[in-house]
Design a protein around this motif. Structure first.
Motif, PDB file in Angstrom:
ATOM      1  N   GLN A  18      38.468  65.030 -21.546  1.00 17.77           N
ATOM      2  CA  GLN A  18      39.912  64.846 -21.452  1.00 17.77           C
ATOM      3  C   GLN A  18      40.465  64.421 -20.158  1.00 17.77           C
ATOM      4  O   GLN A  18      41.282  63.575 -20.060  1.00 17.77           O
ATOM      5  N   LEU A  54      40.976  64.297 -29.619  1.00 14.60           N
ATOM      6  CA  LEU A  54      42.257  63.956 -29.522  1.00 14.60           C
ATOM      7  C   LEU A  54      42.258  62.583 -29.430  1.00 14.60           C
ATOM      8  O   LEU A  54      41.563  61.764 -28.521  1.00 14.60           O
ATOM      9  N   TYR A  59      47.341  60.284 -27.191  1.00  9.91           N
ATOM     10  CA  TYR A  59      47.271  61.055 -25.878  1.00  9.91           C
ATOM     11  C   TYR A  59      47.936  60.251 -24.920  1.00  9.91           C
ATOM     12  O   TYR A  59      48.654  60.901 -23.984  1.00  9.91           O
ATOM     13  N   LYS A  93      52.193  69.084 -30.713  1.00 13.54           N
ATOM     14  CA  LYS A  93      51.276  68.611 -32.130  1.00 13.54           C
ATOM     15  C   LYS A  93      52.243  67.692 -33.002  1.00 13.54           C
ATOM     16  O   LYS A  93      51.669  66.803 -33.504  1.00 13.54           O
ATOM     17  N   TYR A  96      52.202  64.407 -31.437  1.00 12.32           N
ATOM     18  CA  TYR A  96      51.094  63.677 -31.302  1.00 12.32           C
ATOM     19  C   TYR A  96      50.613  63.090 -32.583  1.00 12.32           C
ATOM     20  O   TYR A  96      50.214  62.150 -32.798  1.00 12.32           O
ATOM     21  N   PRO A 162      43.433  71.038 -27.743  1.00  7.65           N
ATOM     22  CA  PRO A 162      44.620  71.590 -27.685  1.00  7.65           C
ATOM     23  C   PRO A 162      44.838  72.836 -26.693  1.00  7.65           C
ATOM     24  O   PRO A 162      45.963  72.890 -25.897  1.00  7.65           O
TER      25      PRO A 162
END
Length: 242
Positions: A18, A54, A59, A93, A96, A162
């Motif tokens: 990430q 993700l 992102y 969310k 996204y 998340p």
């Protein structure tokens, strides 16, 4: 012991994907890499984030919005407009998914220059694939768990990506200290940020968003930065001039 090792490995390897691939590369392009290595880290991120993968494009768009509108009503995940972290996460969310599923087109300043792999995005986003990852985590625990309470860690595996984002977005703009006045609420939550591998140096990062080292003071340490330097020395990536 095997379960705890597995949990810690999943936590930190997923977190590395990430902060290294999604944040420092996809969102900010702090360094460059060849097409081969981009695809390698894309697949590595899918494998390590697993059921909570993700999408790099979505992102990157959201993170660029976060910098442009930090702690304003247009910030996609400022904690100062929500009563709790759950409400913030659910709103994040929704935004996204709008970008991940191409339901909403981002503003032009936030478009482009991020890694895309449509085939792998479709495969990794299938419910069957996400569920298979979840079953894999469950089977590991069934075979290796020695105490009942270890199964309480499973939900963290299911929603690892998340969860990392929620901690950073909530704590990094509410708790800690500030080195700089960035005209927002960004904070450095931990001076030695091993827990989130440098992601909780939000105040420093908002001051210098393209700096690959998130630590700025002598007492701060960003554990991802030495890894980035090693990858640069190995010519896996090429750091941009600061």
């Amino acid at each position: 012991m095997a379960v705890l090792i597995f949990f810690l490995a999943h936590w930190f390897l997923s977190l590395f994907c990430q902060t290294f691939f999604l944040h420092r590369y996809a969102s900010h392009k702090m360094f460059t890499m060849s097409h081969f290595w981009e695809r390698f880290f894309y697949g590595f991120t899918i494998l390590l984030q697993g059921s909570s993968f993700l999408n790099p494009r979505a992102y990157a768009i959201m993170h660029r919005m976060h910098h442009a509108y930090s702690d304003t009503e247009r910030d996609p995940h400022s904690p100062h407009f929500f009563k709790d972290v759950w409400q913030m996460t659910m709103r994040t969310k929704d935004i996204y998914l709008n970008y991940a599923k191409y339901k909403v087109e981002p503003e032009k300043p936030f478009q482009g220059n991020y890694p895309e792999w449509p085939l792998m995005d479709r495969i990794s986003n299938m419910w069957s694939v996400r569920i298979l990852f979840g079953i894999g985590y469950l089977l590991f625990y069934i075979f290796f768990a020695t105490q009942w309470w270890m199964f309480l860690l499973l939900p963290i595996h299911f929603f690892m990506g998340p969860i990392h984002g929620a901690i950073v977005n909530w704590c990094g703009h509410k708790y800690g200290y500030s080195n700089y006045d960035n005209h927002d609420h960004s904070k450095n939550s931990l001076p030695l940020d091993f827990l989130l591998m440098g992601e909780l140096f939000q105040n420093n990062h908002h001051k210098s968003p393209n700096s690959v080292n998130f630590a700025k003071k002598w007492f701060e340490f960003d554990p991802t930065y030495p890894i980035v330097l090693v990858l640069h020395k190995l010519r896996v990536i090429r750091l941009r001039r600061q």
